[in-house]
Design an enzyme around this catalytic site. Structure first.
Site, short mmCIF file in Angstrom:
data_model
loop_
_atom_site.label_atom_id
_atom_site.label_comp_id
_atom_site.label_asym_id
_atom_site.label_seq_id
_atom_site.Cartn_x
_atom_site.Cartn_y
_atom_site.Cartn_z
N GLN A 2 25.46 122.01 58.11
CA GLN A 2 25.90 120.39 58.65
C GLN A 2 26.17 120.58 60.09
OE1 GLN A 2 28.09 117.90 55.65
NE2 GLN A 2 28.68 120.39 55.29
N HIS A 52 21.91 118.58 60.28
CA HIS A 52 21.81 117.66 60.82
C HIS A 52 21.46 117.69 62.97
CE1 HIS A 52 26.13 116.27 58.31
NE2 HIS A 52 24.95 116.13 57.31
N CYS A 58 12.56 112.83 72.96
CA CYS A 58 12.83 111.23 73.88
C CYS A 58 13.60 110.30 72.98
CB CYS A 58 10.74 111.33 74.14
SG CYS A 58 10.69 109.63 74.88
N CYS A 109 14.05 112.19 80.10
CA CYS A 109 12.46 112.56 79.14
C CYS A 109 11.82 112.84 80.07
CB CYS A 109 11.97 111.82 78.52
SG CYS A 109 10.93 112.16 77.85
N CYS A 130 7.91 111.18 79.96
CA CYS A 130 7.94 109.73 80.58
C CYS A 130 9.28 108.99 81.79
CB CYS A 130 8.22 109.36 79.35
SG CYS A 130 9.56 108.97 78.14
N THR A 189 34.07 122.47 54.45
CA THR A 189 32.97 121.07 54.16
C THR A 189 34.43 120.75 53.71
OG1 THR A 189 31.53 119.47 54.03
CG2 THR A 189 31.25 121.53 52.67
N PRO A 231 40.76 125.42 53.56
CA PRO A 231 42.50 125.62 53.34
C PRO A 231 42.94 124.38 52.65
CG PRO A 231 41.65 125.10 55.27
CD PRO A 231 40.34 125.53 54.56
N GLU A 232 41.96 123.42 52.63
CA GLU A 232 42.73 122.20 51.71
C GLU A 232 41.44 122.05 50.24
OE1 GLU A 232 44.26 120.21 53.27
OE2 GLU A 232 45.20 121.78 54.98
N ALA A 257 38.52 130.24 55.83
CA ALA A 257 36.62 130.67 56.27
C ALA A 257 36.19 132.64 56.67
CB ALA A 257 35.89 130.25 56.48
P1 OAD Z 1 34.75 117.94 58.20
O1 OAD Z 1 35.69 117.88 59.47
O2 OAD Z 1 35.11 115.94 57.64
O3 OAD Z 1 35.89 118.80 57.17
C1 OAD Z 1 36.03 120.11 57.49
C2 OAD Z 1 36.80 120.82 56.56
O4 OAD Z 1 36.99 122.15 57.07
C3 OAD Z 1 37.49 120.71 55.95
O5 OAD Z 1 38.08 119.89 54.28
C4 OAD Z 1 39.45 120.98 56.19
O6 OAD Z 1 40.01 121.12 55.54
C5 OAD Z 1 38.31 122.18 56.42
N1 OAD Z 1 38.70 123.52 57.74
C6 OAD Z 1 39.23 123.41 58.31
N2 OAD Z 1 39.96 124.80 59.36
C7 OAD Z 1 38.87 125.77 58.04
C8 OAD Z 1 38.95 126.99 58.16
N3 OAD Z 1 39.60 127.80 59.05
N4 OAD Z 1 38.14 127.17 56.99
C9 OAD Z 1 37.63 127.18 55.96
N5 OAD Z 1 38.00 125.47 56.37
C10 OAD Z 1 38.30 124.56 57.28
O7 OAD Z 1 33.81 118.12 58.32
P2 OAD Z 1 32.10 118.47 57.40
O8 OAD Z 1 32.65 118.12 56.00
O9 OAD Z 1 31.23 119.30 58.51
O10 OAD Z 1 28.47 114.23 60.37
O11 OAD Z 1 31.69 116.53 57.90
C11 OAD Z 1 30.54 116.66 57.50
C12 OAD Z 1 29.52 115.66 59.19
O12 OAD Z 1 30.45 114.65 58.97
C13 OAD Z 1 29.44 116.86 59.76
O13 OAD Z 1 28.18 117.10 59.69
C14 OAD Z 1 29.48 114.93 60.78
C15 OAD Z 1 30.61 114.49 60.26
O14 OAD Z 1 30.24 113.25 60.46
C16 OAD Z 1 27.88 114.06 61.29
O15 OAD Z 1 27.87 114.14 62.97
C17 OAD Z 1 26.15 113.08 61.03
#
Ligand code: OAD
Length: 252
Positions: free
Chosen positions: A97, A125, A133, A158, A161, A198, A224-225, A241
């Site tokens: 993502q 994403h 553009c 752009c 254009c 994530t 971690p959470e 990670a």
């Molecule tokens: P989040 O910020 O929602 O979640 C990050 C996750 O990483 C959390 O669950 C943390 O506990 C975990 N975390 C923090 N440090 C870490 C580490 N060192 N190792 C492993 N995990 C760790 O990010 P995403 O889940 O990627 O979308 O968010 C999903 C989407 O929401 C993103 O792609 C973005 C966002 O809004 C768009 O912009 C469309």
């Protein structure tokens, strides 16, 4: 952990889904949590097509700041382990993502001539290093790479254009590209599915781990959470990670 190690064989179909947490140790801010971007910024003001239509300069200032910040970051141990697994396991798929490009950077750091292209990463994403553009002008490609850090003006124009360009990322309310979703859905059909860094709340990515489990995959979470996925996966490895992945790699 032993349960996982014995499944990581050369024959196994291994799929990893990553989120912002994988890049946290590189210095890229996550979105949620105490230090997350969405604590200080409102997604609807910065990451929607409406917001861009209203105030493209504001949106570009935010992306300009993120591009600059990411440009100073290097892949961490987690990216390097996953890049190595991409070379080591013939049936390895990486869905991300993240828009930061650090998986690709880690993969290209070690790539040798004749290896599979690093853009095999399934980028759900989009990429912060690509633009398109805004008006979708007929002369421009659908998207193109642009790694400019200091644009001559914001919002940038752009070159095809003279209208506006936009970051080629998926904003809230936008549909994911169907070919990317198709590739992800095929990758979800695997033997081992790992959801790493994530928060597992943004769809469709959030649904992949459960889909994989229902199709028979052994599912693992590294974070971690706790997240909504923690209660359904077969194995939870609590931790960053950048430490857990090297620990796994050391056992292979
Ligand atoms: P989040 O910020 O929602 O979640 C990050 C996750 O990483 C959390 O669950 C943390 O506990 C975990 N975390 C923090 N440090 C870490 C580490 N060192 N190792 C492993 N995990 C760790 O990010 P995403 O889940 O990627 O979308 O968010 C999903 C989407 O929401 C993103 O792609 C973005 C966002 O809004 C768009 O912009 C469309």
């Amino acid at each position: 952990m032993q349960d996982l190690i014995k499944r990581l064989t050369p024959e196994a179909r291994i799929t990893v889904l990553t989120g912002a947490g994988v890049s946290a140790a590189s210095g890229v801010p996550t979105f949620r949590g105490n230090d997350g971007l969405w604590k200080n910024f409102r997604p609807e003001a910065l990451a929607t097509a409406d917001a861009f239509g209203r105030d493209p300069k504001l949106v570009w200032e935010w992306y300009h700041w993120r591009r600059f910040r990411i440009s100073t970051c290097e892949p961490n141990a987690a990216h390097h382990v996953l890049a190595e697994w991409g070379r080591r396991f013939p049936n390895f798929k990486l869905i991300t993502q993240n828009v930061d490009g650090l998986h690709e950077k880690a993969a290209s750091a070690k790539a040798t001539v004749g290896q599979a292209p690093v853009n095999d990463v399934i980028r759900l994403h989009g990429s912060i290093w690509e633009v398109s553009c805004w008006g979708g002008c007929a002369n421009s490609p659908r998207r193109w790479r642009d790694e400019t850090i200091e644009f001559a003006e914001l919002p940038p124009k752009c070159p095809y254009c003279d209208g506006l360009i936009r970051p080629s990322v998926v904003w809230f309310g936008e549909t994911l590209e169907s070919n990317v979703v198709d590739r992800a859905m095929r990758a979800v059909h695997c033997d081992v599915f790992m959801t790493i860094g994530t928060s597992a709340v943004v769809y469709p990515a959030a649904a992949f781990v459960e889909q994989a489990r229902r199709q028979g995959a052994f599912t693992v979470e590294i974070n971690p959470e706790a997240t909504p996925a923690s209660t359904t996966v077969d194995l939870v490895l609590k931790g960053g990670a950048e430490t857990v992945l090297p620990d796994i790699a050391a056992c292979l």
